[in-house]
Every structure is written in structure tokens, then in C-alpha cells.
Design an enzyme around this catalytic site. Structure first.
Site: not given
Ligand code: GLA
Length: 401
Positions: A53, A139, A141-144, A188, A237
Site C-alpha cells: 500500500d 492479532s 486484524l486492524s482493531s486500531s 486498514d 514496520y
Molecule cells: C499494516 C499496515 C498497512 C499495511 C499492512 C501490510 O496492516 O497498517 O497499512 O502496510 O500492514 O500490508
């Protein structure tokens, strides 16, 4: 009860417990009234296109059937009262000047979103807000993002603002950058906002087009949460992102075409020139370059209902994470390698940032229970610890209820 059986039991429980009802009850108990507005935002699963992304590439992801509810009402005074409904912790602040704090860091995501919104227009009053969800924290799954998007939708409605989906996604991303210190891309928030039932979200992070790609109703995704969250995840990251920028600079100076991001570099370009870069930067850049091509091939395969081919791309994606980007971990590798030998599994890979979190396994509705049991046993035999499994369905995106 055996570990595997209790996991499936747990999933069934999760499906029946109505998080929204629990939130409404807690809200009424705490604030003595019902909320004026309730917004919901799902978590997301990344299916193909890892770390593409922020390299202006493409991703296939989905909004999932777990998420966060955010309830809010106006106050007559100028105070913002915000409660995390699971731990019933409260923070009080000035909504016109939200600031990140070291205590109650969970509140920073909401404050960051509000900061982005109040930069557009000053809030005329305060609010009473509470949120609750069923996404396990850390986990992958993007809780934030679910919290950012659900709170963002609720604030927009409360203050009568005009903010479109992409702008709201960007405000959530800015909250991650400035209030949480992680230089994440937009994946996310976009997945949470643009999700569609029975479909994957195909995001193009150069053109900002977000399309739905239908997926066979027989397909089923299983999430296996390692419950591992390695230290220094956020630093790792940001470091990977810097490496990608270095590689972009190298290709911009080397190739006879404009290179603005790794999206502009093909696999053939990489093969031809990678040995002129330092070894680590070369290996890191191989990952998003390969991933972008895998996403484009994957879309074709889905259109032709070639699920075996698509699953193979998922395994290749994980291998590239493990070897090139080094954003996997032994627990994820165990699950993905184990999945490769389980009948009924089409593909498997890590999902999201990596360094822990969840593996996503592609299988069919017919096989999912057996696959879940086998993977839980493989994990328990190796680590003597639980790996939680959840059946994921591709779901509609965030909305005000
Ligand atoms: C996390 C980041 C995203 C993306 C993914 C990896 O979820 O929040 O923006 O970079 O990692 O694809």
C-alpha cells in the site's frame, strides 16, 4: 474438551454474543441515557499484497465479520468523555484540542481522528462516548483502524460534517502516524470502509480506486491467531518502509523510466538490477514488487475461478515475507507450513504488518472445520499453547447504524 473443539465452540459463541447490545447496556448504565448515534466499523484481513500500500501498489483484502461499535451523544458542556467499554476506563479531554498521551494510549487513536476532524471545523460541544468490539488486539486484524473508522463516522454525524470515505481513511492514517507513531499505509482504513459482502476489496493505492472482486461462495477463510506480538513491531514496520524508499531511490536513478514508487518497478527490472544494490535493500524490495504482481495475477485467477492458482500465490506471498521481507515469525511459519499439507487448504499466508499476529488460510466451507482442528493441533503440539481460529466472512464496510 480438546483444544480444537473448544476453539470452534468459541467461534460459535462469538457469533451469537451481540457486542452492540452489550455496549448499549453499558452506555445506558454509565451515562443514564441511550446514545444518539452508534457507528460500526469492521476489522480487515489482508489476502494478497503485503506492504504494497505505501509503495503505491495494489492489495486484495476484505472487511470481516468482527469489528468495533462506537456509541456517542452530545453533551451540553465542552467536555469530551471517552470510555473503553471492555476495561471501563475513562478519559476526559477538550475536544477542540485532542492530544496524544502516554497513559491510556488506547484513547490516542480516537483523539487522533478527532484532531483530524476538528482541524476542518471547531466542535461546538462535547460528547459522551463509549466503544466496544470483538477484534482481538494485536492479532493483525486492524482493531486500531476499526476504532478510528467507527469513531470517525460517529464524530462526522454528531458534528454534521461532510467527509467522504477516502478523506476519513486518510484522517485515520494520520492518527496512526501522529498519535501512535507508526507510518502505516491506508490499507486498514480503506478495507474497513469499502468492504462488500462475498467480495474482496481490490485497492489501487496509486489511483485510489477501490473495486469489489466477487469470490466464490464456497470459499471460506480461516484466521489463526498466534497470540504472538513481538516487541519492536512498530519500529520494524517503519524500518521496512524506509528500506522501500531507499530501493525506490535506487531504481529511480537506475531505470530509464520514471520511478515514483516500487509500484513502477517490474519483477524483470528487479532481476536485471538487484545485484547492484546492497543485498538487504535488494531483498526487502523484492517483496512489494513481487506482491504487486501477485495481486494482479490473483485477480485474473479469481475471475477464472482458479482457486488452486490463487492459493498458490498466497503460499508464495508468505515465502517472500519469510525470506525477503523477514516480517514473519516461527509461529506463523509453523501454521503456514502445516497448512500446506492439510487436505482442503487452498492457500495460507501471514496477514497484515507481520512479526506476529494472524495467518489467513483459504479453504472451503466444506473443509473449514476439519482444517481448523488440524491446524490447532499442529500448533498445540509444537508450542503447547493455544492458537485461536476464527471463520472469517467477507462483510460489508463501516457505517452509521
Ligand atoms: C499494516 C499496515 C498497512 C499495511 C499492512 C501490510 O496492516 O497498517 O497499512 O502496510 O500492514 O500490508
Amino acid at each position: 474438551m480438546k483444544a480444537a473443539e473448544s476453539g470452534i465452540q468459541e467461534y460459535k459463541m462469538n457469533a451469537v454474543i451481540n457486542v452492540k447490545d452489550v455496549l448499549l447496556k453499558k452506555y445506558a448504565e454509565k451515562f443514564g441515557r441511550d446514545p444518539e448515534i452508534v457507528a460500526y466499523a469492521p476489522g480487515r484481513v489482508e489476502i494478497l499484497g503485503n506492504h504494497t500500500d505505501y509503495n503505491e501498489g495494489c492489495v486484495l483484502s476484505a472487511a470481516i465479520n468482527f469489528g468495533t461499535y462506537f456509541a456517542i451523544s452530545a453533551r451540553t458542556d465542552g467536555e469530551a468523555h471517552l470510555i473503553a467499554g471492555d476495561i471501563m476506563q475513562e478519559v476526559v479531554f477538550d475536544p477542540a484540542r485532542p492530544e496524544a498521551t502516554k497513559e491510556n494510549m488506547w484513547a490516542n487513536y480516537v483523539k487522533g481522528v478527532l484532531a483530524g476532524l476538528v482541524a476542518k471545523s471547531k466542535p461546538s460541544h462535547g460528547f459522551d462516548a463509549m466503544f466496544l468490539g470483538n477484534l482481538p488486539l494485536g492479532s493483525g486484524l486492524s482493531s486500531s483502524a476499526a476504532l478510528e473508522v467507527s469513531s470517525g463516522l460517529a464524530f462526522v454525524k454528531l458534528y454534521g460534517m461532510e467527509v467522504d470515505k477516502l478523506e476519513l481513511a486518510r484522517i485515520g492514517q494520520k492518527a496512526e502516524h501522529e498519535f501512535a507513531g507508526v507510518k502505516t499505509g491506508l490499507l486498514d482504513q480503506v478495507s474497513s470502509l469499502y468492504g462488500k459482502e462475498y467480495s474482496l476489496v481490490w485497492s489501487d493505492f496509486r489511483t485510489y480506486e477501490f473495486k469489489s472482486v466477487k469470490i466464490s461462495p464456497d470459499v471460506c477463510f480461516l484466521l489463526c491467531n498466534t497470540n504472538v506480538r513481538h516487541a519492536l513491531v512498530d519500529g520494524a514496520y517503519n524500518e521496512r518502509r524506509e528500506r522501500c524508499d531507499q530501493a525506490t531511490m535506487f531504481f529511480a536513478n537506475t531505470l530509464d523510466k520514471p520511478v515514483k514508487a516500487l509500484r513502477d518497478v517490474t519483477w524483470e527490472d528487479w532481476i536485471e538490477h538487484h545485484d547492484k544494490m546492497d543485498e538487504l535493500t535488494a531483498r526487502r524490495s523484492a517483496h512489494p514488487i513481487g506482491e504487486n504482481e501477485r495481486v494482479l495475477s490473483g485477480i485474473e485467477m479469481l475471475r477464472n475461478n482458479d482457486l488452486t492458482g490463487f492459493g498458490r500465490l498466497m503460499f508464495e506471498s508468505h515465502e517472500s515475507s519469510r525470506v525477503n521481507f523477514e516480517n514473519s515469525c516461527p509461529e506463523l511459519d509453523t501454521l503456514v507450513a502445516g497448512a500446506q499439507a492439510v487436505p482442503g487448504v487452498l492457500g495460507a499466508r501471514l496477514s497484515g504488518g507481520g512479526f506476529g499476529g494472524s495467518a489467513v488460510v483459504m479453504t472451503t466451507k466444506r473443509d473449514v472445520d476439519a482444517v481448523s482442528t488440524t491446524l490447532r493441533n499442529i500448533y498445540a503440539n509444537k508450542y503447547g499453547a493455544r492458537c485461536d481460529t476464527r471463520i472469517i466472512t467477507c462483510s460489508d464496510g463501516a457505517r452509521v447504524l
